[in-house]
Design a protein around this motif. Sequence first.
Motif, PDB file in Angstrom:
ATOM      1  N   ALA A  10       0.811  -1.219   0.000  1.00  0.00           N
ATOM      2  CA  ALA A  10       0.000   0.000   0.000  1.00  0.00           C
ATOM      3  C   ALA A  10       0.842   1.266   0.000  1.00  0.00           C
ATOM      4  CB  ALA A  10      -0.922   0.009   1.215  1.00  0.00           C
ATOM      5  N   CYS A  11       2.146   1.133   0.084  1.00  0.00           N
ATOM      6  CA  CYS A  11       3.055   2.274   0.212  1.00  0.00           C
ATOM      7  C   CYS A  11       3.596   2.702  -1.156  1.00  0.00           C
ATOM      8  CB  CYS A  11       4.212   1.879   1.140  1.00  0.00           C
ATOM      9  SG  CYS A  11       5.638   2.971   1.084  1.00  0.00           S
ATOM     10  N   PRO A  12       3.207   3.889  -1.650  1.00  0.00           N
ATOM     11  CA  PRO A  12       3.694   4.312  -2.966  1.00  0.00           C
ATOM     12  C   PRO A  12       5.197   4.524  -3.021  1.00  0.00           C
ATOM     13  CG  PRO A  12       2.542   6.108  -1.853  1.00  0.00           C
ATOM     14  CD  PRO A  12       2.292   4.875  -1.047  1.00  0.00           C
ATOM     15  N   TRP A  13       5.798   4.945  -1.888  1.00  0.00           N
ATOM     16  CA  TRP A  13       7.244   5.159  -1.901  1.00  0.00           C
ATOM     17  C   TRP A  13       8.000   3.829  -1.874  1.00  0.00           C
ATOM     18  CZ3 TRP A  13       8.332   9.504  -3.822  1.00  0.00           C
ATOM     19  CH2 TRP A  13       7.536  10.618  -3.565  1.00  0.00           C
ATOM     20  N   CYS A  14       7.344   2.763  -1.431  1.00  0.00           N
ATOM     21  CA  CYS A  14       7.950   1.431  -1.537  1.00  0.00           C
ATOM     22  C   CYS A  14       7.988   0.984  -2.998  1.00  0.00           C
ATOM     23  CB  CYS A  14       7.158   0.413  -0.708  1.00  0.00           C
ATOM     24  SG  CYS A  14       7.143   0.748   1.062  1.00  0.00           S
ATOM     25  N   TYR A  15       6.911   1.253  -3.703  1.00  0.00           N
ATOM     26  CA  TYR A  15       6.802   0.969  -5.140  1.00  0.00           C
ATOM     27  C   TYR A  15       7.885   1.715  -5.910  1.00  0.00           C
ATOM     28  CZ  TYR A  15       4.140   1.103  -9.667  1.00  0.00           C
ATOM     29  OH  TYR A  15       3.702   1.012 -10.969  1.00  0.00           O
ATOM     30  N   ILE A  16       8.012   2.999  -5.619  1.00  0.00           N
ATOM     31  CA  ILE A  16       9.025   3.827  -6.276  1.00  0.00           C
ATOM     32  C   ILE A  16      10.427   3.446  -5.803  1.00  0.00           C
ATOM     33  CG2 ILE A  16       9.876   6.203  -6.487  1.00  0.00           C
ATOM     34  CD1 ILE A  16       6.864   7.061  -6.156  1.00  0.00           C
ATOM     35  N   GLY A  17      10.565   3.221  -4.492  1.00  0.00           N
ATOM     36  CA  GLY A  17      11.877   2.874  -3.943  1.00  0.00           C
ATOM     37  C   GLY A  17      12.422   1.575  -4.487  1.00  0.00           C
ATOM     38  N   LYS A  18      11.543   0.603  -4.737  1.00  0.00           N
ATOM     39  CA  LYS A  18      11.995  -0.677  -5.303  1.00  0.00           C
ATOM     40  C   LYS A  18      12.601  -0.452  -6.682  1.00  0.00           C
ATOM     41  CE  LYS A  18      10.443  -5.432  -6.184  1.00  0.00           C
ATOM     42  NZ  LYS A  18      10.920  -5.613  -7.570  1.00  0.00           N
ATOM     43  N   ALA A  19      11.949   0.375  -7.493  1.00  0.00           N
ATOM     44  CA  ALA A  19      12.472   0.657  -8.824  1.00  0.00           C
ATOM     45  C   ALA A  19      13.816   1.379  -8.747  1.00  0.00           C
ATOM     46  CB  ALA A  19      11.468   1.490  -9.611  1.00  0.00           C
ATOM     47  N   ARG A  20      13.920   2.325  -7.821  1.00  0.00           N
ATOM     48  CA  ARG A  20      15.185   3.058  -7.677  1.00  0.00           C
ATOM     49  C   ARG A  20      16.290   2.154  -7.153  1.00  0.00           C
ATOM     50  NH1 ARG A  20      12.766   8.694  -5.042  1.00  0.00           N
ATOM     51  NH2 ARG A  20      11.873   9.511  -6.999  1.00  0.00           N
ATOM     52  N   PHE A  21      15.949   1.289  -6.194  1.00  0.00           N
ATOM     53  CA  PHE A  21      16.950   0.354  -5.689  1.00  0.00           C
ATOM     54  C   PHE A  21      17.466  -0.539  -6.813  1.00  0.00           C
ATOM     55  CE2 PHE A  21      17.710  -4.057  -4.388  1.00  0.00           C
ATOM     56  CZ  PHE A  21      18.877  -3.880  -3.653  1.00  0.00           C
ATOM     57  N   GLU A  22      16.571  -1.044  -7.641  1.00  0.00           N
ATOM     58  CA  GLU A  22      16.989  -1.940  -8.717  1.00  0.00           C
ATOM     59  C   GLU A  22      17.878  -1.230  -9.732  1.00  0.00           C
ATOM     60  OE1 GLU A  22      13.231  -3.513  -9.957  1.00  0.00           O
ATOM     61  OE2 GLU A  22      13.208  -5.020  -8.346  1.00  0.00           O
ATOM     62  N   LYS A  23      17.626   0.051  -9.945  1.00  0.00           N
ATOM     63  CA  LYS A  23      18.518   0.816 -10.825  1.00  0.00           C
ATOM     64  C   LYS A  23      19.893   0.980 -10.172  1.00  0.00           C
ATOM     65  CE  LYS A  23      14.910   3.384 -13.270  1.00  0.00           C
ATOM     66  NZ  LYS A  23      14.284   4.705 -13.529  1.00  0.00           N
ATOM     67  N   GLY A  24      19.899   1.231  -8.860  1.00  0.00           N
ATOM     68  CA  GLY A  24      21.170   1.328  -8.147  1.00  0.00           C
ATOM     69  C   GLY A  24      21.911   0.017  -8.138  1.00  0.00           C
ATOM     70  N   LEU A  25      21.176  -1.080  -7.967  1.00  0.00           N
ATOM     71  CA  LEU A  25      21.782  -2.410  -7.969  1.00  0.00           C
ATOM     72  C   LEU A  25      22.401  -2.724  -9.327  1.00  0.00           C
ATOM     73  CD1 LEU A  25      22.277  -5.158  -6.592  1.00  0.00           C
ATOM     74  CD2 LEU A  25      19.986  -5.842  -7.365  1.00  0.00           C
ATOM     75  N   ALA A  26      21.768  -2.286 -10.399  1.00  0.00           N
ATOM     76  CA  ALA A  26      22.278  -2.553 -11.746  1.00  0.00           C
ATOM     77  C   ALA A  26      23.647  -1.917 -11.972  1.00  0.00           C
ATOM     78  CB  ALA A  26      21.290  -2.040 -12.787  1.00  0.00           C
ATOM     79  N   GLU A  27      23.961  -0.856 -11.212  1.00  0.00           N
ATOM     80  CA  GLU A  27      25.254  -0.176 -11.349  1.00  0.00           C
ATOM     81  C   GLU A  27      26.311  -0.725 -10.387  1.00  0.00           C
ATOM     82  OE1 GLU A  27      25.886   2.071 -13.715  1.00  0.00           O
ATOM     83  OE2 GLU A  27      23.853   1.611 -14.429  1.00  0.00           O
TER      84      GLU A  27
END
Length: 237
Positions: A10-27
């Motif tokens: 239910a947390c929109p920042w979790c939804y957004i944070g997951k995407a940002r984390f995965e971009k950080g992980l890719a680097e």
Amino acid sequence: MLVEIWSDIACPWCYIGKARFEKGLAEFPHRDRVRVVHRSFELDPNRAKGDTGSVVDMLARKYGRTREEALAMEEHVASNARAEGLGYRTEGRDHGSTFDIHRLLHLARARGRQDELLNLAYRTNFADERSVFDDEVLIALAVEAGLDEAEARAVLAGDAYADEVRADEREAAELGANGVPFFVFDRRYGVSGGQPAELFTQALEQAWKGRETVPATADDAPACDADGACEVPEAAR
């Protein structure tokens, strides 16, 4: 290296944070040696199953705003989601108890399909026209994620994985997580909120170097707190 992520569907920042984390992980150069585990955190643990309502109406009540102002708040969050390539509907979404979703996510973890189900649940809740708080929708998502339908139905019909959900939530409290998303890197380094991708890459690098434990950082990042309030920047209020 282990990365644990406490979050709620239910947390929109979790939804957004997951995407940002995965971009950080890719680097991160050692990304192939990182294991990610998603852990449970309910923003509204006392909410009864079946008690659902409009997200926009809830925001208007919570912040003492008009419906139009609440829609503007949602649109601001939506702009952050869309910047990460995520779909986000500002109207027509509902909210309710996420306990059963967390229980199914534990089943999915046991079957090696946790990330698949979590992605589907986020997309359904924030971007699709289906309600993730409907059992039949949850069953359909579980099957789409690769789970056995009969097993998923049995989980929803009983209390399987309830203890695991509560254990995750107790551990979050013990770690001092007052909101989500909350990321813990190899039990050495903590990051709270939907931080930029670059910060996640830095956190991965710092944890990889094996530095001593440091306090959770970046408290200024948007997050949803333990009372269910999701931060909205002042400009959008």
